[in-house]
Design an enzyme around this catalytic site. Structure first.
Site, PDB file in Angstrom:
ATOM      1  CG  ASP A  48      -7.460  -3.278  -0.398  1.00  0.00           C
ATOM      2  OD1 ASP A  48      -6.679  -2.440  -0.894  1.00  0.00           O
ATOM      3  OD2 ASP A  48      -7.354  -3.735   0.744  1.00  0.00           O
TER       4      ASP A  48
ATOM      5  CG  ASP B 297      -1.910  -1.149   1.193  1.00  0.00           C
ATOM      6  OD1 ASP B 297      -1.915  -1.972   2.130  1.00  0.00           O
ATOM      7  OD2 ASP B 297      -2.650  -1.232   0.198  1.00  0.00           O
TER       8      ASP B 297
HETATM    9  C1  DX5 Z   1      -6.334   0.637   2.782  1.00  0.00           C
HETATM   10  C2  DX5 Z   1      -5.487  -0.380   2.087  1.00  0.00           C
HETATM   11  C3  DX5 Z   1      -5.820  -1.793   2.465  1.00  0.00           C
HETATM   12  C4  DX5 Z   1      -5.709  -2.085   3.940  1.00  0.00           C
HETATM   13  C5  DX5 Z   1      -6.452  -3.355   4.244  1.00  0.00           C
HETATM   14  O1  DX5 Z   1      -6.237   1.847   2.135  1.00  0.00           O
HETATM   15  O2  DX5 Z   1      -5.601  -0.241   0.699  1.00  0.00           O
HETATM   16  O3  DX5 Z   1      -5.012  -2.702   1.744  1.00  0.00           O
HETATM   17  O4  DX5 Z   1      -4.393  -2.203   4.300  1.00  0.00           O
HETATM   18  O5  DX5 Z   1      -6.450  -3.560   5.618  1.00  0.00           O
HETATM   19  P1  DX5 Z   1      -7.690  -4.197   6.364  1.00  0.00           P
HETATM   20  O6  DX5 Z   1      -7.813  -5.603   5.827  1.00  0.00           O
HETATM   21  O7  DX5 Z   1      -7.270  -4.159   7.795  1.00  0.00           O
HETATM   22  O8  DX5 Z   1      -8.890  -3.378   6.076  1.00  0.00           O
END
Ligand code: DX5
Length: 220
Positions: free
Chosen positions: A175, A35
């Site tokens: 996601d 990310d």
């Molecule tokens: C948020 C990111 C995601 C996040 C997902 O902007 O794009 O990839 O890290 O994390 P969780 O699964 O905890 O929502």
């Protein structure tokens, strides 16, 4: 396409990222998502190509770079050189999206397009032929640990119809807020690729969480 589990390392132990990458491979994940945030497109600042490249030797899992940055076209080659097989850009950040997606292919990488929860699917209609992956965000990007937005289920189903109707081979990824308790919803709506973040690290045993996610997928 077979279901794929992709690990986001945003909420992993950032002091041990290399080890985390090899642990995720051993735990049965199919890929790792990085990310990348610039503190402008989203209100958070995270890793760049340098950190990703440093972790490349730690695992043979494919890397995807989720670029939550303004004007990503400026940095595409850096992420490919850092070892990312797939580059995902946001429709909201690209003035010349068609050219940017072509640019990713010219670098020999797969092209992904991400849509924020409020962005209509129309944003991808005229570039679907350039996509290897369509990412429907199920949280507002910027942070891990947020709750899954249930209202995205109908958007995921519409995206599946759009892909099916286009005849192109496009993975449908989701996601945000994905866990053993929520993964069945986007799976039933048509997603085949699931990014999992904080849920993987909560119990300190990613392999067990992968088993629980697979069970939930099998029952969906
Ligand atoms: C948020 C990111 C995601 C996040 C997902 O902007 O794009 O990839 O890290 O994390 P969780 O699964 O905890 O929502």
């Amino acid at each position: 396409m077979p279901n794929k589990l992709v690990a986001s390392v945003l909420n992993a132990d950032l002091a041990r990222l290399g080890e985390v990458c090899s642990t995720l491979e051993g735990a049965g994940l199919d890929a790792i998502q990085w990310d990348v945030m610039d503190g402008h497109f989203v209100p958070n600042l995270t890793v760049g190509a340098g950190v990703i490249g440093a972790c490349r030797p730690a695992t043979s899992l494919p890397f995807e770079a989720h670029l939550m940055i303004d004007a990503p076209e400026r940095y595409l080659s850096e992420y490919v050189e850092a070892g990312c097989a797939t580059i995902i850009v946001h429709a909201e950040a690209c003035t010349h999206l068609h050219r940017t997606l072509e640019g990713i292919h010219d670098l020999g990488a797969k092209a992904g397009l991400a849509l924020n929860p409020s962005t209509p699917l129309d944003a991808c209609v005229h570039v679907i032929d350039l996509l290897d992956l369509l990412l429907v965000m199920t949280v507002n990007p910027g942070f891990g640990g947020q709750s899954y937005i249930g209202a995205m289920d109908s958007k995921i189903a519409a995206a599946r119809d759009l892909i099916r109707g286009s005849g192109h081979d496009v993975s449908l990824e989701v996601d945000g807020g994905i866990s053993p308790a929520t993964i069945a919803q986007p799976a039933a709506a048509g997603a085949d690729r699931f990014v999992v973040g904080s849920a993987l690290y909560k119990q300190g045993n990613p392999a067990q969480v992968v088993d629980e996610l697979s069970l939930s997928l099998d029952s969906s």
